[in-house]
Structures are given as structure tokens and as C-alpha cells.
Write a protein that holds these residues in place. Sequence first.
Motif, PDB file in Angstrom:
ATOM      1  N   PRO A  53       0.821  -1.213   0.000  1.00 34.25           N
ATOM      2  CA  PRO A  53       0.000   0.000   0.000  1.00 34.25           C
ATOM      3  C   PRO A  53       0.854   1.262   0.000  1.00 34.25           C
ATOM      4  O   PRO A  53       0.475   2.274  -0.572  1.00 34.25           O
ATOM      5  N   GLN A  54       2.039   1.177   0.632  1.00 38.32           N
ATOM      6  CA  GLN A  54       2.860   2.376   0.741  1.00 38.32           C
ATOM      7  C   GLN A  54       3.257   2.916  -0.634  1.00 38.32           C
ATOM      8  O   GLN A  54       3.434   4.117  -0.801  1.00 38.32           O
ATOM      9  N   THR A  55       3.387   2.028  -1.623  1.00 36.95           N
ATOM     10  CA  THR A  55       3.730   2.505  -2.964  1.00 36.95           C
ATOM     11  C   THR A  55       2.677   3.477  -3.456  1.00 36.95           C
ATOM     12  O   THR A  55       2.988   4.540  -3.996  1.00 36.95           O
ATOM     13  N   PHE A  56       1.421   3.083  -3.235  1.00 35.63           N
ATOM     14  CA  PHE A  56       0.325   3.956  -3.645  1.00 35.63           C
ATOM     15  C   PHE A  56       0.380   5.291  -2.898  1.00 35.63           C
ATOM     16  O   PHE A  56       0.250   6.354  -3.496  1.00 35.63           O
ATOM     17  N   PHE A  57       0.628   5.210  -1.581  1.00 32.39           N
ATOM     18  CA  PHE A  57       0.666   6.453  -0.805  1.00 32.39           C
ATOM     19  C   PHE A  57       1.893   7.283  -1.156  1.00 32.39           C
ATOM     20  O   PHE A  57       1.867   8.506  -1.063  1.00 32.39           O
ATOM     21  N   ASN A  58       2.967   6.618  -1.578  1.00 31.05           N
ATOM     22  CA  ASN A  58       4.135   7.384  -2.018  1.00 31.05           C
ATOM     23  C   ASN A  58       3.835   8.173  -3.280  1.00 31.05           C
ATOM     24  O   ASN A  58       4.336   9.285  -3.454  1.00 31.05           O
ATOM     25  N   VAL A 183       4.406  -5.576   6.118  1.00 32.93           N
ATOM     26  CA  VAL A 183       5.469  -6.124   6.950  1.00 32.93           C
ATOM     27  C   VAL A 183       6.792  -5.848   6.259  1.00 32.93           C
ATOM     28  O   VAL A 183       6.966  -6.173   5.084  1.00 32.93           O
ATOM     29  N   ASN A 184       7.740  -5.231   6.970  1.00 36.00           N
ATOM     30  CA  ASN A 184       9.009  -4.895   6.314  1.00 36.00           C
ATOM     31  C   ASN A 184       9.998  -6.056   6.416  1.00 36.00           C
ATOM     32  O   ASN A 184       9.674  -7.147   6.899  1.00 36.00           O
ATOM     33  N   LYS A 185      11.214  -5.802   5.965  1.00 39.64           N
ATOM     34  CA  LYS A 185      12.195  -6.877   5.849  1.00 39.64           C
ATOM     35  C   LYS A 185      12.502  -7.534   7.189  1.00 39.64           C
ATOM     36  O   LYS A 185      12.822  -8.713   7.269  1.00 39.64           O
ATOM     37  N   LEU A 186      12.419  -6.725   8.267  1.00 40.85           N
ATOM     38  CA  LEU A 186      12.749  -7.255   9.587  1.00 40.85           C
ATOM     39  C   LEU A 186      11.568  -7.986  10.219  1.00 40.85           C
ATOM     40  O   LEU A 186      11.633  -8.401  11.373  1.00 40.85           O
ATOM     41  N   GLY A 187      10.469  -8.077   9.466  1.00 38.84           N
ATOM     42  CA  GLY A 187       9.306  -8.762  10.004  1.00 38.84           C
ATOM     43  C   GLY A 187       8.451  -7.893  10.888  1.00 38.84           C
ATOM     44  O   GLY A 187       7.570  -8.377  11.594  1.00 38.84           O
ATOM     45  N   LYS A 188       8.734  -6.568  10.873  1.00 37.71           N
ATOM     46  CA  LYS A 188       7.939  -5.663  11.693  1.00 37.71           C
ATOM     47  C   LYS A 188       6.814  -5.062  10.857  1.00 37.71           C
ATOM     48  O   LYS A 188       6.996  -4.776   9.678  1.00 37.71           O
ATOM     49  N   TYR A 189       5.654  -4.859  11.478  1.00 30.31           N
ATOM     50  CA  TYR A 189       4.534  -4.278  10.753  1.00 30.31           C
ATOM     51  C   TYR A 189       4.699  -2.762  10.721  1.00 30.31           C
ATOM     52  O   TYR A 189       4.857  -2.113  11.746  1.00 30.31           O
ATOM     53  N   VAL A 190       4.709  -2.192   9.522  1.00 27.25           N
ATOM     54  CA  VAL A 190       4.891  -0.747   9.386  1.00 27.25           C
ATOM     55  C   VAL A 190       3.611  -0.149   8.829  1.00 27.25           C
ATOM     56  O   VAL A 190       3.082  -0.620   7.825  1.00 27.25           O
ATOM     57  N   ASN A 191       3.122   0.878   9.518  1.00 29.82           N
ATOM     58  CA  ASN A 191       1.922   1.542   9.028  1.00 29.82           C
ATOM     59  C   ASN A 191       2.243   2.390   7.803  1.00 29.82           C
ATOM     60  O   ASN A 191       3.318   2.966   7.692  1.00 29.82           O
ATOM     61  N   ALA A 192       1.271   2.451   6.898  1.00 31.90           N
ATOM     62  CA  ALA A 192       1.427   3.333   5.749  1.00 31.90           C
ATOM     63  C   ALA A 192       1.205   4.762   6.213  1.00 31.90           C
ATOM     64  O   ALA A 192       0.449   5.011   7.142  1.00 31.90           O
ATOM     65  N   TYR A 193       1.902   5.714   5.572  1.00 35.04           N
ATOM     66  CA  TYR A 193       1.757   7.113   5.991  1.00 35.04           C
ATOM     67  C   TYR A 193       1.606   8.023   4.779  1.00 35.04           C
ATOM     68  O   TYR A 193       1.963   7.658   3.662  1.00 35.04           O
ATOM     69  N   VAL A 194       1.047   9.179   5.049  1.00 33.18           N
ATOM     70  CA  VAL A 194       1.039  10.236   4.032  1.00 33.18           C
ATOM     71  C   VAL A 194       1.598  11.505   4.657  1.00 33.18           C
ATOM     72  O   VAL A 194       1.649  11.641   5.872  1.00 33.18           O
ATOM     73  N   GLU A 195       2.024  12.428   3.792  1.00 36.55           N
ATOM     74  CA  GLU A 195       2.495  13.716   4.289  1.00 36.55           C
ATOM     75  C   GLU A 195       1.327  14.689   4.395  1.00 36.55           C
ATOM     76  O   GLU A 195       0.236  14.429   3.884  1.00 36.55           O
ATOM     77  N   ILE A 196       1.596  15.825   5.065  1.00 34.67           N
ATOM     78  CA  ILE A 196       0.528  16.815   5.265  1.00 34.67           C
ATOM     79  C   ILE A 196      -0.016  17.303   3.926  1.00 34.67           C
ATOM     80  O   ILE A 196      -1.212  17.547   3.777  1.00 34.67           O
ATOM     81  N   GLY A 197       0.889  17.418   2.948  1.00 32.30           N
ATOM     82  CA  GLY A 197       0.482  17.910   1.631  1.00 32.30           C
ATOM     83  C   GLY A 197      -0.655  17.109   1.035  1.00 32.30           C
ATOM     84  O   GLY A 197      -1.551  17.656   0.390  1.00 32.30           O
ATOM     85  N   VAL A 198      -0.637  15.801   1.260  1.00 25.97           N
ATOM     86  CA  VAL A 198      -1.676  14.951   0.695  1.00 25.97           C
ATOM     87  C   VAL A 198      -3.034  15.325   1.269  1.00 25.97           C
ATOM     88  O   VAL A 198      -4.036  15.382   0.551  1.00 25.97           O
ATOM     89  N   ILE A 199      -3.050  15.601   2.578  1.00 25.77           N
ATOM     90  CA  ILE A 199      -4.324  15.961   3.209  1.00 25.77           C
ATOM     91  C   ILE A 199      -4.834  17.275   2.635  1.00 25.77           C
ATOM     92  O   ILE A 199      -6.017  17.406   2.292  1.00 25.77           O
ATOM     93  N   ILE A 200      -3.913  18.232   2.452  1.00 24.28           N
ATOM     94  CA  ILE A 200      -4.315  19.503   1.832  1.00 24.28           C
ATOM     95  C   ILE A 200      -4.868  19.243   0.434  1.00 24.28           C
ATOM     96  O   ILE A 200      -5.912  19.771   0.050  1.00 24.28           O
TER      97      ILE A 200
END
Lengths: 356, 366
Positions: A53-58, A183-200
Motif C-alpha cells: 500500500p505504501q507505494t500507492f501512498f508514495n 510487513v518490512n524486511k525485519l518482520g515488523k509491521y509498518v503503518n502506511a503514511y502520508v504527508e501533510i500535503g496529501v491531506i491539503i
Amino acid sequence: MASSNKTSKTGGGLGGKMKNITDTNLLLTITIVVFFAMYIGAMVFQGKGFLKPQTFFNILNAQAALIITACGMSLVMITGSIDISVGGVVALVSMCCAVYLDFHNGNVFMAVLISLLIGLAFGVVQGFLVAYLDIQPFIVSLAGMFFARGMTTIVNTNPFNVQNEAFVALKETRVIVPGFGSVNKLGKYVNAYVEIGVIIAILVVILLFFVLRWTKLGRGFYAVGGNSQSALMLGINVKKTKFLAHLICGLLAGVGGFVYFMHVGSGSASHASGMEMNAIASSIIGGTMLTGGVGNIIGTFFGVLSLSTIQNIVSSAGLDDAWWTGITIAAMLCLFLVIQSVVMARKKRALSTKAE
Amino acid sequence: MKSIETNKSNVSGFFSRLVRRQIFIPIAALLLLAVFNLVTDPSFYKITFGYNSAGNPVLSGYLMTILDSGSELAILAIGMTLVTAATGGQDISVGAAIAISGSVILRVLCGTNSRPETLQAPIIVAFLVACIVAMLFGAFNGVLVAYFRIQPMVATLILFTAGRPIAAWINNNELPIINEPSFGYFGGFIPGIPVPTPFFIAVACMIIIALVLRFTNLGLYTQAVGINESSSRLNGLNPAFIKFLTFVILGLCVAVAGLIKVSRFSTINYSVIAKDIEMDAILAVALGGNALSGGKFNMAASILGAYVIQFLTTTLYKFNVQSDALPAYKAIVVIVLVVLSAPIVREWLSGVWKKIRPEGHGKEVA
């Protein structure tokens, strides 16, 4: 999940309305279908990155400024005009903000104000020249673009990164998107994020969507673009409407400039080069007609997404040359322009046969 | 007494007729610039005779620079005027198209090797190939504009984006360099002739277009299409084909300009070559007093406009204006020009003029 939901919805709408579908809806449907076809195609054939999903948010993070400026561009195009100065304004805004924050130790609020004022100034001058003096919008905004680019160099020649602490903190702020993550390479779950600009950007899209659909001014934009003569006879102030369209576009270019600045965090004369081109391309891909009177902000949003998705596909397919992006965008623009032209020609023919 | 009166009105009539002539605008701009330079620094007009590094006699000085580097612009202005007249829009892809045709010339001359010892093909062959390629790209723009009815500036936006990438792709993104000195003649000096060659090429193009306009109906037809497309069709013209034709002619102009551009440096830089030249070419047409919305045109005024633009550029360079900052100044000139030429402003100005001089106006009427 979300993507499949949306496709089925548009699919249902398509079947029901097929008989008396309007231009706006037809072009919008084409865009949305193309976007999902492309993204799902990328998921299937290229896998890996596109599945996260992060690809999309990127994509959203990188294109937030473009979404905002493209919205302004669509607005101007709906009124049958055009503004190619937005890229230059974005560069000028980010350079001015960078110089103000770093060399003059300014605060962030004033920087926001500066960007809004620059955008507003461009909008007012160009809108006045186009609407009240009846000068070709392309020439006016071409001059605007060159003026903005030249001014950017005059303000400061060398590109540099901004060190201002308050600004860097704002730049680094990340808003977590609930429900998405990987889940990243270390097996940890990473939340997807957006920057403030996206919200604007999303706020701008929603706001403009409502303005265009349900306010008197918004309907006025369509009326002026569709046929300014009839709009005049309906009692719409054509000049004022055109002026306001340019003003809003300029203002949004200012907002887009600050969002762009927040994303890159530096000032440079070569920033946002070709952004006006991308904004026009996204609007056209999103189903906004160059002849005016037809267009949709949601379409523009998907236009930006399609454009950047194809860029991502091209670069992840190994054609990682800056040249290839230009060629693919141009090809896509060409394709959609031809589709529009064909749609218009068919509609004209249908109208004339009906008249007979 | 009476004779003096008529004499006076004759003189003022002559001036008003002169002012109304289209070519007055570029001439006035040229005079303004010339006087400005004369006042600030008379050495601007100095022309010196010397020898360049190859031992050829050359004339140098700011005026020669203007004649030399204004050539490409003048050649482009020819095609741009026709496109503007017929379509009411402008081609903004000329800079990118110059990159393509320049790249084609180098590709043909170099063959597969990017640094050849000898030329792989005669220069004339390379030039002809570039002509064909540039005309094909012109035809692509022309088809979009004439047959798909897309606004010219937006249709040419496609090539504007894709042009430089295509130019790089033609040479595999390499930078070929040509060592053959005879290739440099087109953008430099032919041994023994102290005037730069681009000037002669530009003059040749001007003579050709003058002959074409004199002996064919091209000028009449483009103006007819530009003034009223449907009535020109009713009169038996094919507006779409004429629009298409103007873009192909512009393609030819682009190929000639491309040859001069690559010959100047014997190499190419895809992102810099002929950068922003589209702006200058459009400006030249506007400065020539031609309506950017199409219709009537004056070729001589456009060409003179091109040299005025080059004059302005050279003057700005002389005052140490950075090349990146140049567009800002030119943009102001453009805005002033288009504002002054806008019909609304003209009407308003003439209204103001009448109010200021009610006496003179009354006498003229009497």
C-alpha cells in the motif's frame, strides 16, 4: 479492497447510464477504468512494490502538489481558458519560501502567507489580462511562466536545502493511514503514511468538487466554458467568472507551491520543470475538455494518479531514464487528446443527425 | 495660410499613415533599442575586423552578433508567421523539433560511432534526412491541429514534452562530436568571407519565402483560412490541408535552423539546444504586429521582429543579465506588447487621445 470496490461501482454505473451518458461522465469513466486497469496490471505483472500500500501512498506524497495545481488547471480549462504558468509559480514560491526561511530566519506561517500572496498576484494579473482585456490566455500565461522562471533565478541562483528547524519538523510530519500497512524486511509491521500535503490536496479536491457541482459560481464556470454567449444571455457575468477562475488557479498554484516545497524542502530554479505540462496532461486525461465546458475534478485526481502510475511502471520496468518519462507522458496525452477529439466529432455528428 | 494648413495635415496624415502601417511597430521598437544603446554606450555599434583562430578574416562586434545569432530566429519566424496566420495558434514545439533535427543530422553524419574521424555521409544527405524528419514531425502537429481539431498550442505541447527525449533517443543519449571543419561552416564562417554564414542562410530563406509569397497563392490562402475558415471553404479552399501545409513548412524552417544550431558547436546538448526559442519566435511574430489570433500577416515585419528580439537579447547580455534571468525581462516586454495591441486597450487609448486633444481633432474634422 478499496480499489476493487470502486471498480465495481463504476462498472454498475456504466451499465445503467450507457444510453444517455454525458460527455463528462463518459470521459471520467474512461479515465477511472484506465487507472485501475493500469494499477491492477502493474500489480499482476510487476508485483512486489505495487502490492505494498505504501507505494500507492508514495505516489500521493510525491504528487500532492501536482494534484493541487492540476485542480486549478482543470478549473481554468473548464472555463475554456488555460494557464501554463503554474510550474513557474511553484518554482518561484518554493525559492521565495526557502530564501525567506533560511536567509531571513522567517517563521513558517509567514512563508505560507508569502506563497499564497505570490499565487494570488499571478492569478489576479493573468486573470485581469485574460478576462477584462481579452488577451489570449496562452500568451499571457506563457509570459507568466517565463517571468516566474526568470524571477526564481533573480531571487537566488543556486539551489539549496532549507535548514529551518520549524520547517523541517513540518516537513517530516507523517500522518498514519489507519488500516493500511505492510510487513518490512525485519518482520515488523509498518503503518502506511502520508504527508501533510496529501491531506491539503484531498481537501482541495473535495472542496472544488462541491464548488463545481453545487454552487452558482461552479455552474457558472461550466456555462462560460460551454458557450460564453449563452452564458452572457443567462445573466452570468462572464468576465468576472473567467477572472475568478484564473484567480483560483493562481491561488492553488501558490498552495501547490508550498506543498511542493514541503515535499522537497529546498529551493531551486529547476524545481517543478514541466509541471504545467503534467497538470494539463492530468486534466486532459481526467476528461477535462480543452474547448471548455466539460470536466470533473475527480477525473483530474485520477488523471494525476494515472500519470504517476505510468511513470512508476516505466521506471520500475528498467527504463529508468528521465527521457522515457517524457515520451510516455506525451504518448498518453496524445492518446487522450485523440479520444476527446473523436468523442466530440461523434457527438457533433449525432446532434446533426438528430436535428435532421 | 491655407496652403500651410493643408501642408500640415499632409504631414500629420503621412505620420498617421506611417503609424498605421504594420511594419511601424518593429521599426519603432528597433529605433527605441538603437537609441537606448547609443545613449548608454556608443561602442555597441563598433565593428572590428580581425582574424579568428582558424586564420579566417571575420567581422566582430555586437551588431554582427545580432545578425549572426538572429538568423535561426528569423528563419523560424517565417514558418511561425504562416502557422499563426492560418491556425490562429502557435507552435510551441519548435525548440524541441530543432533538437530532433539536429540530432538526426549528427546521427547521419556519425553513423554508428559517436566520435568519427571522417564523416560517414555527405552533409547534404544528412540535411535532407533532417528536413524529411522535421517535416514529418511538422505533419504530426499538422494532423492533430487540422484534422483532429485540437488547439495548436496544446497539440504541439505533445512534441514539446517528447521532442528532447526523442532527440536523445536518436543518438542513444550519447553526445556525438564532429571534427570535420567543413561542417562548422554553416554556423560559423566560410574561409575568406568575413560575414557569418547563418546570415546568408537566413537571407536565402527570406528570398525563397518572398518568391513563394509573390508567385503562389500561399499567402492569400493562409490569410483567408485564418480570417474565416468556413467562408474560405465555401470559396473552394481546403482549410484543413492549408493548416496542415503551414505546419509542414514550419518543419522545413526548423530543419534549417537545426542545421545552423548543431553546426555552431559541432555537437549537441539535448536539454539546452534552442531552449526557449519558441517563446522568441512567437514574440517575433507578435512584435511584427501580426494578430496572434490569426488572419492577416506581414512577413517582413515578422522577420524584422525576430532581429529586434535578438537586439533586445544582445542588449540584455551586454548589461550582464544572467541567461537564466533573461526570460523575466522578455516576459515583461511580451506583456506590454500584447496589452498595447489588445483591441480593448487600443480603443480606450484612442478615446483618451481624443479627449486630450479636442482642438486638433476639431480642426481635422473642419
